[in-house]
Scaffold this active site. Structure first.
Site, PDB file in Angstrom:
ATOM      1  CG  MET A  28      42.449  81.589  82.136  1.00 36.69           C
ATOM      2  SD  MET A  28      41.899  80.027  81.443  1.00 36.69           S
ATOM      3  CE  MET A  28      40.731  80.577  80.246  1.00 36.69           C
ATOM      4  CG  LEU A  31      45.884  90.732  81.289  1.00 37.18           C
ATOM      5  CD1 LEU A  31      46.643  91.567  82.321  1.00 37.18           C
ATOM      6  CD2 LEU A  31      44.916  89.777  81.983  1.00 37.18           C
ATOM      7  CG  HIS A  35      41.373  90.419  82.071  1.00 35.37           C
ATOM      8  ND1 HIS A  35      41.485  90.153  80.729  1.00 35.37           N
ATOM      9  CD2 HIS A  35      40.932  89.276  82.636  1.00 35.37           C
ATOM     10  CE1 HIS A  35      41.139  88.907  80.495  1.00 35.37           C
ATOM     11  NE2 HIS A  35      40.782  88.353  81.627  1.00 35.37           N
ATOM     12  N   GLY A 147      34.946  88.738  86.966  1.00 37.47           N
ATOM     13  CA  GLY A 147      34.018  89.528  86.157  1.00 37.47           C
ATOM     14  C   GLY A 147      32.663  88.853  86.003  1.00 37.47           C
ATOM     15  CD  GLU A 148      28.041  91.325  88.077  1.00 37.62           C
ATOM     16  OE1 GLU A 148      27.405  91.957  87.218  1.00 37.62           O
ATOM     17  OE2 GLU A 148      27.811  91.394  89.291  1.00 37.62           O
ATOM     18  CB  SER A 185      35.601  87.719  75.741  1.00 41.57           C
ATOM     19  OG  SER A 185      36.169  86.438  75.631  1.00 41.57           O
TER      20      SER A 185
HETATM   21  O1  PAF Z   1      37.862  83.490  84.192  1.00 46.05           O
HETATM   22  C1  PAF Z   1      38.977  83.022  83.922  1.00 46.05           C
HETATM   23  O2  PAF Z   1      39.807  83.645  83.264  1.00 46.05           O
HETATM   24  C2  PAF Z   1      39.353  81.634  84.411  1.00 46.05           C
HETATM   25  O3  PAF Z   1      38.268  80.779  84.366  1.00 46.05           O
HETATM   26  C3  PAF Z   1      39.989  81.632  85.829  1.00 46.05           C
HETATM   27  C4  PAF Z   1      39.006  82.104  86.891  1.00 46.05           C
HETATM   28  C5  PAF Z   1      41.227  82.521  85.830  1.00 46.05           C
HETATM   29  C6  PAF Z   1      40.429  80.221  86.201  1.00 46.05           C
HETATM   30  O4  PAF Z   1      41.344  79.707  85.281  1.00 46.05           O
END
Ligand code: PAF
Length: 278
Positions: A28, A31, A35, A147-148, A185
């Site tokens: 989303m 980053l 990510h 990611g976990e 996050s």
């Molecule tokens: O983990 C995320 O960033 C979101 O839930 C995803 C998997 C990109 C779906 O929108």
């Protein structure tokens, strides 16, 4: 750098290669190093890499949470460029992904979606699967990286992919942490400096539980003690669950893989974390 905003452009690019070589990292945006670790892994393992950047409205149960979700497309593009300028980026607008209106489909998710994050955020996982399904349909990836930190999401996606015979390998990658242990996050940047630095206590107590607790009551006591010292932090849940079913375990036996999951809010920002238990 190939940056696409429409499905038409994505399809045209996707049609130019075949084979077992496409890795996708759905995100989303906003980053962070977590990510970037997923993207770097996809890059090592796949000839063609796509990163999708889309703040998916149907997985938010609260409008204000959606509105304050950080957006930084230019910076995101620059960070991806540093890994490899040939990585493809798909950053669509909401009406591109939801021309029929902002509604999620209903998927049978075997109860994995109604506990923990699903209990607190009704409909969240239907929204996640709706967008992941749309992205997989468009890109037909061979591998997808998650990611976990969002371990529940990972298990929901794995279960859905198995059930619907999705031919994409779902790859879970370890949590990347800030120096104080806080799980990376996109939401962390909504915290004040002080709250962000203090929030490292969550990982400290999780690690203490994983290393030293030999019973559920010991875990409960460690969690309660740690959160009692944090008047500005609201604990939503701290649960020991079976890693596969996500159902609460009744004891810390050796017969199943278990994880401790925590969700808490600081300055109105929801933070989640988890750790494997012995
Ligand atoms: O983990 C995320 O960033 C979101 O839930 C995803 C998997 C990109 C779906 O929108």
């Amino acid at each position: 750098m190939p940056l696409y905003h429409t499905l038409k452009a994505l399809h045209a690019a996707r049609e130019t290669y075949t084979g077992n070589a496409l890795g996708v990292v759905p995100t989303m945006g906003a980053l962070h190093k977590g990510h970037l670790a997923l993207i770097a892994q996809a890059h090592r393992e796949s000839e063609h890499v796509w990163v999708t950047i889309f703040v998916n409205p149907t997985q938010f149960d609260k409008q204000d949470d959606l509105e304050k979700y950080p957006v930084s497309l230019q910076d995101d593009v620059a960070s991806i460029y540093e890994i490899d300028p040939n990585i493809n980026i798909f950053a669509p607008a909401a009406n591109e992904m939801y021309p029929e209106g902002l509604t999620a489909q209903n998927y049978p998710l075997d109860g994995l979606d109604t506990v923990m994050e699903g209990a607190d955020r009704p409909g969240h996982f239907n929204g996640v699967i709706t967008i992941v399904s749309k992205l997989f349909n468009a890109l037909k990836p061979n591998r997808a990286y998650f990611g976990e930190k969002d371990f529940q999401q990972l298990q929901v996606i794995r279960n859905w992919a198995k059930k619907y015979r999705i031919e994409t390998a779902i790859i879970g990658c370890p949590i990347v942490r800030e120096a104080n242990g806080l799980a990376m996050s996109s939401r962390n940047e909504l915290l004040s400096k002080e709250a962000r630095s203090n929030a490292g206590f969550i990982y400290q107590v999780l690690s203490d539980c994983a290393a030293n607790a030999t019973s559920l009551s010991a875990i409960e006591s460690k969690i309660n003690t740690a959160f009692a010292k944090q008047p500005n932090v609201t604990l939503h849940y701290a649960l020991c669950v079976n890693e596969k079913t996500l159902q609460e375990v009744s004891e810390l036996d050796n017969k199943q893989n278990k994880r401790l999951f925590v969700a808490a809010s600081v300055e109105g920002v929801r933070l989640i974390d988890n750790i494997a238990l012995k």
